[in-house]
Design an enzyme around this catalytic site. Structure first.
Site, PDB file in Angstrom:
ATOM      1  N   SER A   1      -0.704   1.772   2.106  1.00 30.66           N
ATOM      2  CA  SER A   1       0.092   0.984   3.049  1.00 30.66           C
ATOM      3  C   SER A   1       1.548   0.825   2.650  1.00 30.66           C
ATOM      4  O   SER A   1       2.402   0.580   3.508  1.00 30.66           O
ATOM      5  CB  SER A   1      -0.537  -0.404   3.227  1.00 30.66           C
ATOM      6  OG  SER A   1      -0.659  -1.063   1.972  1.00 30.66           O
TER       7      SER A   1
ATOM      8  N   ASP B   1       3.662 -10.352   4.048  1.00 25.75           N
ATOM      9  CA  ASP B   1       2.363 -10.989   4.256  1.00 25.75           C
ATOM     10  C   ASP B   1       1.769 -11.274   2.873  1.00 25.75           C
ATOM     11  O   ASP B   1       2.495 -11.258   1.879  1.00 25.75           O
ATOM     12  CB  ASP B   1       1.447 -10.133   5.151  1.00 25.75           C
ATOM     13  CG  ASP B   1       1.173  -8.743   4.582  1.00 25.75           C
ATOM     14  OD1 ASP B   1       1.363  -8.528   3.366  1.00 25.75           O
ATOM     15  OD2 ASP B   1       0.751  -7.861   5.358  1.00 25.75           O
TER      16      ASP B   1
ATOM     17  N   HIS C   1       1.940  -7.390   1.073  1.00 27.02           N
ATOM     18  CA  HIS C   1       3.003  -6.386   1.141  1.00 27.02           C
ATOM     19  C   HIS C   1       4.398  -7.006   1.063  1.00 27.02           C
ATOM     20  O   HIS C   1       4.652  -8.029   1.715  1.00 27.02           O
ATOM     21  CB  HIS C   1       2.893  -5.593   2.444  1.00 27.02           C
ATOM     22  CG  HIS C   1       1.557  -4.953   2.641  1.00 27.02           C
ATOM     23  ND1 HIS C   1       0.554  -5.548   3.385  1.00 27.02           N
ATOM     24  CD2 HIS C   1       1.058  -3.789   2.169  1.00 27.02           C
ATOM     25  CE1 HIS C   1      -0.510  -4.758   3.375  1.00 27.02           C
ATOM     26  NE2 HIS C   1      -0.240  -3.694   2.644  1.00 27.02           N
TER      27      HIS C   1
END
EC number: 3.1.1.-
Length: 350
Positions: free
Chosen positions: A38, A325, A328
């Protein structure tokens, strides 16, 4: 007179080259090709049957135009920022984007898929694209380059592009729990590092010659890990998890150094751990105000679908936070990391 003309021409060329470097223009690296999770995903998960998605607000609130593109951040991610540093483009497209045109492939793509890892079980659990399947898509990518632009262009991209491999966080933080019956913490970290080395060898066999591999990050210090394992009041870092990350790095670094001597081309170990850990420990040094919570929602457990436009607690100033978040970093945090690392490492791949 001839000597003066030659001297003048040399000065012009030096000036042009200096300006190109200053502006981030790079004539020797034609494309950036990225594999991983990610941190580097720019939208490959959007059409997958997985819960690990972020193509909805407030993700992307600081992206150009305020669009939620499938990047796990408030804005751009390192694949974009590195592409910009190389003078290639301001954003790097996701290979799975159904609207990509052949010419969009020339500056590079990212195959990264949020939630994946070196352990094949990680991608299976998360229903995302494994790094090993990303290699299959890479072969398809090269075939497309050959078909549309010829063998020579494909050869140029393989030999001169910068290839980045970024993974391990999901393996360490999640899949280890499912693998604990087979491995202890040290042996699992070693298994992952050996897998990363094997991945680099396979990538090299396919023709890549300039390969950088990110270290594990201090994943025990992300807000989610602090909330679940850091103590109700103290919310400290999950030290056993950070120790696993350090073990992974201790195994990976010398192995890649050996591979660099053994194979033609350049193989780089890129130490991200120390930079991010220092940012988390000393946020004000880097201009941040909050290091232990994410900007989205209350920032303690919020991630993916829990980070949504209905959540009233999302901060207004993402740049004050290291984390977007609960897992991340923000675009600004990524920018600090990229700026710190690229000066040190990129000169080695020119």
């Amino acid at each position: 007179m001839m000597k003066l003309q030659i001297l003048w021409l040399a000065l012009v060329l030096i000036t042009v080259e200096a300006n190109a470097v200053k502006q981030g223009i790079n004539a020797t690296i034609p494309a950036l090709i990225v594999f991983g999770d990610s941190i580097m995903d720019t939208g490959n998960n959007n059409n997958l049957p997985t819960l690990l998605k972020c193509n909805f607000p407030p993700y992307g609130k600081d992206y150009p135009g305020g669009f939620a593109t499938g990047r796990f951040s408030d804005g751009r991610v390192p694949s974009d920022l590195i592409a910009e540093k190389l003078g290639l483009a301001k954003t790097l497209p996701a290979y799975m984007n159904p609207y990509l045109k052949p010419e969009d492939l020339l500056k590079g793509v990212t195959f990264a898929s949020g939630g994946t890892g070196y352990d094949p079980l990680t991608a299976k659990i998360m229903s995302v694209i494994s790094v090993w399947d990303q290699l299959i898509y890479f072969k398809e990518y090269i075939s497309k380059i050959k078909r549309h632009f010829g063998e020579e262009k494909a050869k140029e991209i393989l030999e001169h592009s910068f290839f980045l491999v970024v993974s391990s966080s999901n393996d360490l933080a999640h899949t280890y729990l499912a693998q604990a019956h087979r491995y202890d913490r040290t042996s699992y970290a070693n298994f992952l590092a050996d897998s990363a080395v094997h991945f680099v060898k396979e990538l090299h066999k396919l023709g890549a010659r300039k390969i950088g591999v990110f270290s594990a990050v201090p994943v025990g210090c992300v807000p989610l890990q602090r909330t679940v394992f850091g103590g109700f009041f103290t919310r400290g870092c999950n030290q056993p998890l950070n120790n696993m990350a350090k073990q992974f790095n201790a195994r990976l670094s010398p192995a890649l150094d050996s591979l660099d001597k053994e194979l033609d081309g350049v193989i780089l170990y890129i130490n991200v751990y120390d930079t991010l850990f220092d940012m988390i420990q000393h946020p004000k040094k880097y201009g941040f105000e909050v290091a232990d919570k994410g900007c989205c929602g209350k920032g303690l457990l919020t991630i993916s679908y829990m980070c949504n436009s209905l959540n009233p607690f999302t901060c207004s100033n993402s740049s004050a936070y290291i984390f977007w978040d609960s897992y991340h970093p923000t675009e600004r945090a990524y920018q600090v990391i990229v700026d710190n690392l690229l000066e040190k490492y990129l000169s080695k791949v020119y």
